[in-house]
Design an enzyme around this catalytic site. Structure first.
Site, PDB file in Angstrom:
ATOM      1  N   ARG A  72       0.962  -1.188   0.086  1.00 45.02           N
ATOM      2  CA  ARG A  72      -0.023   0.030  -0.085  1.00 45.02           C
ATOM      3  C   ARG A  72       0.932   1.239   0.114  1.00 45.02           C
ATOM      4  O   ARG A  72       1.834   1.464   0.866  1.00 45.02           O
ATOM      5  CB  ARG A  72      -0.902  -0.172   1.296  1.00 45.02           C
ATOM      6  CG  ARG A  72      -2.034   0.839   1.211  1.00 45.02           C
ATOM      7  CD  ARG A  72      -2.862   0.488   2.410  1.00 45.02           C
ATOM      8  NE  ARG A  72      -2.431   1.110   3.629  1.00 45.02           N
ATOM      9  CZ  ARG A  72      -3.132   1.644   4.591  1.00 45.02           C
ATOM     10  NH1 ARG A  72      -4.753   1.614   4.432  1.00 45.02           N
ATOM     11  NH2 ARG A  72      -2.735   2.183   5.615  1.00 45.02           N
TER      12      ARG A  72
ATOM     13  N   THR B 291      -0.720   7.696  -1.257  1.00 46.46           N
ATOM     14  CA  THR B 291      -2.129   7.426  -1.836  1.00 46.46           C
ATOM     15  C   THR B 291      -3.248   6.692  -1.351  1.00 46.46           C
ATOM     16  O   THR B 291      -4.302   6.361  -1.773  1.00 46.46           O
ATOM     17  CB  THR B 291      -1.785   7.263  -3.533  1.00 46.46           C
ATOM     18  OG1 THR B 291      -1.445   5.827  -3.435  1.00 46.46           O
ATOM     19  CG2 THR B 291      -0.797   8.188  -4.046  1.00 46.46           C
TER      20      THR B 291
ATOM     21  N   ASP C  17       4.455  -5.062  10.162  1.00 37.15           N
ATOM     22  CA  ASP C  17       5.404  -4.817  11.223  1.00 37.15           C
ATOM     23  C   ASP C  17       5.430  -5.413  12.590  1.00 37.15           C
ATOM     24  O   ASP C  17       6.485  -5.833  13.012  1.00 37.15           O
ATOM     25  CB  ASP C  17       5.126  -3.120  11.463  1.00 37.15           C
ATOM     26  CG  ASP C  17       5.652  -2.295  10.258  1.00 37.15           C
ATOM     27  OD1 ASP C  17       6.315  -2.883   9.407  1.00 37.15           O
ATOM     28  OD2 ASP C  17       5.507  -1.073  10.014  1.00 37.15           O
TER      29      ASP C  17
ATOM     30  N   ASP D 226      -0.004  -1.700  12.371  1.00 35.66           N
ATOM     31  CA  ASP D 226       0.614  -2.117  11.273  1.00 35.66           C
ATOM     32  C   ASP D 226       0.574  -3.754  11.427  1.00 35.66           C
ATOM     33  O   ASP D 226       1.676  -4.055  12.058  1.00 35.66           O
ATOM     34  CB  ASP D 226       1.897  -1.374  10.909  1.00 35.66           C
ATOM     35  CG  ASP D 226       2.236  -1.727   9.510  1.00 35.66           C
ATOM     36  OD1 ASP D 226       2.313  -2.950   9.110  1.00 35.66           O
ATOM     37  OD2 ASP D 226       2.384  -0.939   8.572  1.00 35.66           O
TER      38      ASP D 226
HETATM   39  C1  PRP Z   1      -1.215  -3.868   5.053  1.00 34.33           C
HETATM   40  C2  PRP Z   1      -2.099  -4.934   5.226  1.00 34.33           C
HETATM   41  C3  PRP Z   1      -2.840  -5.095   4.075  1.00 34.33           C
HETATM   42  C4  PRP Z   1      -3.208  -3.476   3.624  1.00 34.33           C
HETATM   43  C5  PRP Z   1      -4.414  -3.069   4.067  1.00 34.33           C
HETATM   44  O1  PRP Z   1      -0.275  -4.139   3.966  1.00 34.33           O
HETATM   45  O2  PRP Z   1      -1.500  -6.111   5.554  1.00 34.33           O
HETATM   46  O3  PRP Z   1      -2.419  -5.730   3.162  1.00 34.33           O
HETATM   47  O4  PRP Z   1      -2.192  -2.849   4.145  1.00 34.33           O
HETATM   48  O5  PRP Z   1      -4.850  -1.851   3.601  1.00 34.33           O
HETATM   49  P1  PRP Z   1      -5.863  -1.808   2.454  1.00 34.33           P
HETATM   50  O6  PRP Z   1      -7.206  -2.327   2.871  1.00 34.33           O
HETATM   51  O7  PRP Z   1      -6.036  -0.001   2.547  1.00 34.33           O
HETATM   52  O8  PRP Z   1      -5.446  -1.948   1.249  1.00 34.33           O
HETATM   53  P2  PRP Z   1       1.087  -3.261   3.708  1.00 34.33           P
HETATM   54  O9  PRP Z   1       0.576  -2.896   2.377  1.00 34.33           O
HETATM   55  O10 PRP Z   1       1.302  -2.307   4.725  1.00 34.33           O
HETATM   56  O11 PRP Z   1       2.009  -4.258   3.433  1.00 34.33           O
HETATM   57  P3  PRP Z   1       2.873  -5.297   4.405  1.00 34.33           P
HETATM   58  O12 PRP Z   1       1.946  -6.430   4.704  1.00 34.33           O
HETATM   59  O13 PRP Z   1       4.007  -5.960   3.389  1.00 34.33           O
HETATM   60  O14 PRP Z   1       3.187  -4.535   5.808  1.00 34.33           O
HETATM   61  N1  URA Z   2      -2.682  -2.163   7.382  1.00 35.46           N
HETATM   62  C1  URA Z   2      -2.532  -2.315   8.368  1.00 35.46           C
HETATM   63  O1  URA Z   2      -1.589  -3.275   8.621  1.00 35.46           O
HETATM   64  N2  URA Z   2      -3.217  -1.816   9.424  1.00 35.46           N
HETATM   65  C2  URA Z   2      -4.183  -1.021   9.275  1.00 35.46           C
HETATM   66  O2  URA Z   2      -5.037  -0.446  10.066  1.00 35.46           O
HETATM   67  C3  URA Z   2      -4.550  -0.570   7.711  1.00 35.46           C
HETATM   68  C4  URA Z   2      -3.787  -1.098   6.878  1.00 35.46           C
END
Ligand code: PRP
Ligand code: URA
Length: 212
Positions: free
Chosen positions: A107, A111, A207, A204
């Site tokens: 994500r 944006t 993380d 997150d």
């Molecule tokens: C986070 C989470 C989802 C996404 C959700 O991933 O694990 O995949 O955000 O957000 P959305 O519904 O607004 O798209 P991220 O893109 O941060 O990647 P990561 O899992 O590698 O931390």
């Molecule tokens: N991705 C996450 O990991 N947590 C949130 O709350 C939103 C997006």
């Protein structure tokens, strides 16, 4: 288990809610977070699997014949990287015959749109397959919709989404584009904040799982 409409299934089992509460707590360290996340994934995938098809069959017990049922779907597990990996571990244990196709999405923090960085999907899939898209967080829904789009392009008709926590905005975005997708979650939270994080959510997920 509470069904919100017939396309959102909220797993309100005490064990699931206990685990979700531990995941929400900011004091939960990554090693504990991973353990709770694996256990919650077990419950959510188990409940999501209620939608699966079975074929009735006969079976011989040591005592005599019995009626039985065996799973009959061609199952695909599709974890959204990174955070969905922990859910795939649980799903693979419950559904050992499933194929796993990873979907790499990140994500954009500005944006909030999901950008694809990895997908190794085949050119075609059996029409009657069932895909479980696994992503702990359904926030804006951008990542979930991008992952679902990949399978819809391959003519997959039965797609389920499993998330620890869902925001109303994310559920709406998924169902506006893909009304037939069945969503299983432990909670529908209040809203998103201005940074696109689920409130109260759990922070997150990636993380916290990977300690980054
Ligand atoms: C986070 C989470 C989802 C996404 C959700 O991933 O694990 O995949 O955000 O957000 P959305 O519904 O607004 O798209 P991220 O893109 O941060 O990647 P990561 O899992 O590698 O931390
Ligand atoms: N991705 C996450 O990991 N947590 C949130 O709350 C939103 C997006």
């Amino acid at each position: 288990m509470i069904a919100q409409g017939n396309k959102v299934q909220i797993v309100d089992h005490p064990l699931a809610q206990h685990l979700l509460t531990r995941l929400r707590a900011y004091q939960t360290a990554p090693h504990q977070f991973r353990r709770y996340a694996l256990e919650l994934s077990d419950f959510l995938v188990y409940e999501a699997a209620r939608q699966m098809n079975v074929r009735e069959t006969g079976v011989e017990t040591p005592v005599g014949p019995a009626k039985g049922a065996v799973l009959s779907d061609y199952v695909i597990i599709a974890p959204v990287l990174r955070a969905g990996l922990i859910m795939a571990e649980a799903a693979q244990k419950l559904l050992p015959a499933a194929r796993i196709y990873h979907v790499g999405l990140k994500r954009d923090e500005e944006t909030l749109e999901a950008k694809s960085y990895y997908d190794k999907l085949p050119d075609s899939l059996p029409n009657d397959c069932r895909v479980f898209v696994l992503d702990p967080m359904l926030a804006t829904g951008g990542s979930a919709v991008s992952a679902i789009d990949l399978f819809v392009k391959l003519n997959v008709k039965t797609i389920q989404l499993v998330s620890f926590v869902a925001a109303p905005e994310g559920i709406k975005r998924v169902h506006d584009k893909h009304p037939n997708v069945h969503i299983t979650t432990a909670s529908v939270d209040t809203q998103l904040n201005e940074l696109g994080y689920i409130v109260p959510g759990l922070g997150d997920a990636g993380d916290r799982i990977f300690g980054t």
